[in-house]
Design an enzyme around this catalytic site. Sequence first.
Site, PDB file in Angstrom:
ATOM      1  N   THR A  40      44.382  -7.663  24.450  1.00 17.79           N
ATOM      2  CA  THR A  40      42.972  -8.042  24.343  1.00 17.79           C
ATOM      3  C   THR A  40      42.335  -8.063  25.717  1.00 17.79           C
ATOM      4  OG1 THR A  40      43.491 -10.392  24.542  1.00 17.79           O
ATOM      5  CG2 THR A  40      43.345  -9.489  22.309  1.00 17.79           C
ATOM      6  N   HIS A 449       9.609 -33.993  28.440  1.00 20.73           N
ATOM      7  CA  HIS A 449      10.056 -35.361  28.177  1.00 20.73           C
ATOM      8  C   HIS A 449      10.274 -35.500  26.680  1.00 20.73           C
ATOM      9  CE1 HIS A 449      10.296 -39.723  28.671  1.00 20.73           C
ATOM     10  NE2 HIS A 449       9.498 -39.834  27.628  1.00 20.73           N
TER      11      HIS A 449
END
Lengths: 476, 476, 74
Positions: A40, A449
């Site tokens: 892989t 905020h």
Amino acid sequence: GPVDVECEMMVLGAGPGGYSAAFRSADLGMNTVLVEKYATLGGVCLNVGCIPSKALLHVAHIMDETAHMADLGVSFAKPDVDIDKLRAYKDKVIKTMTGGLAGMAKARKVNVVQGVGKFLSPNHIEVTGPDGAKKVVAFQKAIIAAGSAVVKLPFVPEDPRIVDSTGALELRQVPKRMLVIGGGIIGLEMATVYSTLGARIDVVEMMDGLMQGADREAVKVWQKFNASRFDNIMLKTKTVGVEALPEGIKVTFEAAEAGQPAPEAQVYDLVLVAVGRSPNGKKIGAEAAGVSVTDRGFIPVDGQMRTNVPHIFAIGDLVGQPMLAHKAVHEAHVAAEAAHGEKAFFDAKVIPSVAYTDPEVAWVGLTEDEAKAKGIKIEKGHFPWAASGRAVANGRSEGFTKLLFDAETHRIIGGTIVGTSAGDMIGEVALAIEMGADGVDIGKTIHPHPTLGESIGMAAEAYEGVCTDLPPPRKR
Amino acid sequence: GPVDVECEMMVLGAGPGGYSAAFRSADLGMNTVLVEKYATLGGVCLNVGCIPSKALLHVAHIMDETAHMADLGVSFAKPDVDIDKLRAYKDKVIKTMTGGLAGMAKARKVNVVQGVGKFLSPNHIEVTGPDGAKKVVAFQKAIIAAGSAVVKLPFVPEDPRIVDSTGALELRQVPKRMLVIGGGIIGLEMATVYSTLGARIDVVEMMDGLMQGADREAVKVWQKFNASRFDNIMLKTKTVGVEALPEGIKVTFEAAEAGQPAPEAQVYDLVLVAVGRSPNGKKIGAEAAGVSVTDRGFIPVDGQMRTNVPHIFAIGDLVGQPMLAHKAVHEAHVAAEAAHGEKAFFDAKVIPSVAYTDPEVAWVGLTEDEAKAKGIKIEKGHFPWAASGRAVANGRSEGFTKLLFDAETHRIIGGTIVGTSAGDMIGEVALAIEMGADGVDIGKTIHPHPTLGESIGMAAEAYEGVCTDLPPPRKR
Amino acid sequence: APVVAAPPRPARAPAPAPRAAGDKPLAAPAVRKRAWDLGIELQYVAGSGPAGRITHADLDAHVTGHRQGRAAAA
Ligand SMILES: Cc1cc2nc3c(=O)[nH]c(=O)nc-3n(C[C@H](O)[C@H](O)[C@H](O)COP(=O)(O)OP(=O)(O)OC[C@H]3O[C@@H](n4cnc5c(N)ncnc54)[C@H](O)[C@@H]3O)c2cc1C
Ligand SMILES: Cc1cc2nc3c(=O)[nH]c(=O)nc-3n(C[C@H](O)[C@H](O)[C@H](O)COP(=O)(O)OP(=O)(O)OC[C@H]3O[C@@H](n4cnc5c(N)ncnc54)[C@H](O)[C@@H]3O)c2cc1C
């Protein structure tokens, strides 16, 4: 000898550095071969590093959160942990990512040749496949990205109860008592996973503090928050003996400073050795290519990632610290572009570091200690998360955001965040440093905020003396 | 009349705008009075807005995460929800934050006068305390920060089963069937909380899509991920009748476009009206101060936040959209500094928006639709989180990060992130826009791997055509 | 009582004196990359931005200046 494959660009090793170099090379139009030992792609990072560790840390994080939720009105019973299924999940994550890489390699027509590569000459490499068959690849240019391997302690015997990070990630067992040798990021990430799964942890570290390199104040916050995970944190302590006994692994310690008392020997169910990684520079036949390698196995490169051999480049863990995936990727792009004849240059000012523990600790640029050591006068902007509505709402106000500014130029030169999601937010601090921003630039940028991210703006405001979410600034 | 209190600066309203203005004024050396109707500081945001909603959303988020954990090998039983304790937690968070504000006001010697304020003249305000006692405050300068109030639908009767956001945050009950009138951020945040607690949700929205203002592609991702929360999402639909029946609240609908079929009337256990907020400009006796107010109740201001009366400033929700706490805070600083004689000016280029749902949706600067409407040619950098190792490790790869660049100047002009922690990361995009960064600036900034935040760097690389964590770029 | 002024924000420093050899000049990543592409040593480019930051415009001016200088010399 006969040549089996010819190409313009040969990349050795398919970790984050190697696959990025190969993909970028292909995108630039070079006919590219990628040589990788394993079946892989993704190297250490995807297969046995960054990704599997974060899959387990995510699960640990959710488990830890639920443990505190009763105070918030939502009581969870202890969950059933199916360790085989958890391992399968982690493996599925790896497969998804490495599968994605294979697809992307194909889409780019990168020719992946599996096997162990060894240079034969400055333009040839021999690749020994898993079946022992050998192929010779001839190349015009090369990028070496063979990465690093775990450092072993010579006196540690072979035993299934003694593992390195790769072994720890296999989650073969959940021990009752576990020792982590080495108090760096990798060791502490694994300590987090195993302690959440039920292990009691000891850590032994040679230096005088955990998480070397990180801001000391942040580590203090981390350590306080994580105190309950550990039975013993043994600092300035050397591990001198490891013995496999039927009842467990017996480990003996010595004080790092002569004449100091040493902790008593202990018996553990599992010992993780996480004392660092060393570069693979000496294992690839570099001498046949004429490429210089240092005694420690690093390959020296210039700002274009070029080795002493002009058509051969090197990147990633094997060219030096910090051994981090994102450094490898950025170096990879530079190397591929430079090999392609562009004037690319690796000139990033800063490379961030993150401990993906709970809370996370993330930092970039200079720390206070480094600034002091370098004699750079700094000024600070400090925003404690106790003043962050979001952190309080999350029940996680232990963190802080600290920005460091050059006292003369007022530009930002470093920053540390400790708290949940710290690693996801430190990129803004990196950008600020790269852009040459000052406190006004950051403080006047409107952050939303209530977020944890606004703590960066608030810290800059604190430095400027204009923050109204903190007690009044002391007069300077 | 007699004057009870004299001051240099009077701030009306103690929301994020007002307390920030008062604190900044005091820090600048002005003798400051802060007039607030309620006993606690913090206004809508801290008491019945941003903060309590996020406390509940945090709890909902953890509950939702645990529901998927069985696939990851960790099975949680359904938690016991103690709604009274949950409410108490939320109240504790509010108390922590408002208590903090009270302490910071004291430390700054800000004189908090509790009561409803009404201007008597350009230099006097009358404050009627909770006991009915009246005080007159004389001031040299003033900042009006009286905020906004929820918009009511005229045909909606009074009934405990019909609530606004404040009522919904009180968590009096968890209904079986709930209707949310208004598909904006506040409505969808509350829908998230209540559906996680067990309610089945319907949403009705006049416009042709949820979350107006947000990137349509992001909303699509959000809607797909959240499909299971909703029985019906009724778009382009008007609510025309609300009737309180013993068995529930019966609501009738009409298609917004004439001639279209309307959904059938339905009966709900709880109806949340979240159709917007309107400014309080008309409720403060502004005319006595000579301050102009628009028909809709907004107070017009210039770039220094100055009203038509030179020594009176106004900030926050009552000066205009977007009605967001962080806008109010930045305006507050400008107003206080301008009142103090500085050349402060509100010239932020962008104000970010965040829906704190799961996943979060965060955006800043232009969206594609806005750019189109304005005739600005844009180019995109798009990074799907399916390619983010961290998002995959978290089991949350539904998101994406999209950056928009001006096709001519190549500077970044907008960005959208949908995914977990999106709101914590959008600040970097805001900073990039404020700094005038382009794709190279952002892409060459090294972001740590594996984080969600690196998706910002990757999106910039995608725009530049140099991303190696995505399929090869299409040739331009 | 006399009004105590709050501490002034630290002013942005003026453009610094010519850089010492080896000093990393202040410039955004894109400016640095363009300098590499143009073969210009940022070291010798005057920065007009805050704290002497070198902007794209500074690079443009530097390039034009050089061309003009060369033209004048020719
Ligand atoms: C447990 C753990 C957690 C980590 N977590 C993080 C993290 O969160 N963030 C982060 O930034 N970094 C992390 N790291 C470090 C990160 O994995 C490395 O920095 C990164 O993988 C380096 O990339 P590279 O391309 O240089 O080399 P590697 O990833 O080491 O890849 C080198 C590749 O070359 C192959 N190879 C070597 N020699 C040959 C040869 N002769 N022939 C053929 N193939 C060869 C190897 O098989 C390997 O695939 C972690 C590491 C560990 C061990
Ligand atoms: C449910 C909900 C969730 C929200 N979530 C967010 C969010 O996540 N992020 C965000 O940015 N914004 C959010 N908002 C919006 C945010 O709350 C407002 O933008 C913000 O509070 C505006 O601040 P302000 O200072 O202008 O006014 P306000 O917060 O409205 O404060 C005004 C204050 O003035 C007082 N007042 C008014 N008139 C008088 C008078 N005559 N005399 C004395 N006092 C008076 C009021 O009592 C109040 O305390 C949310 C709003 C709601 C309702």
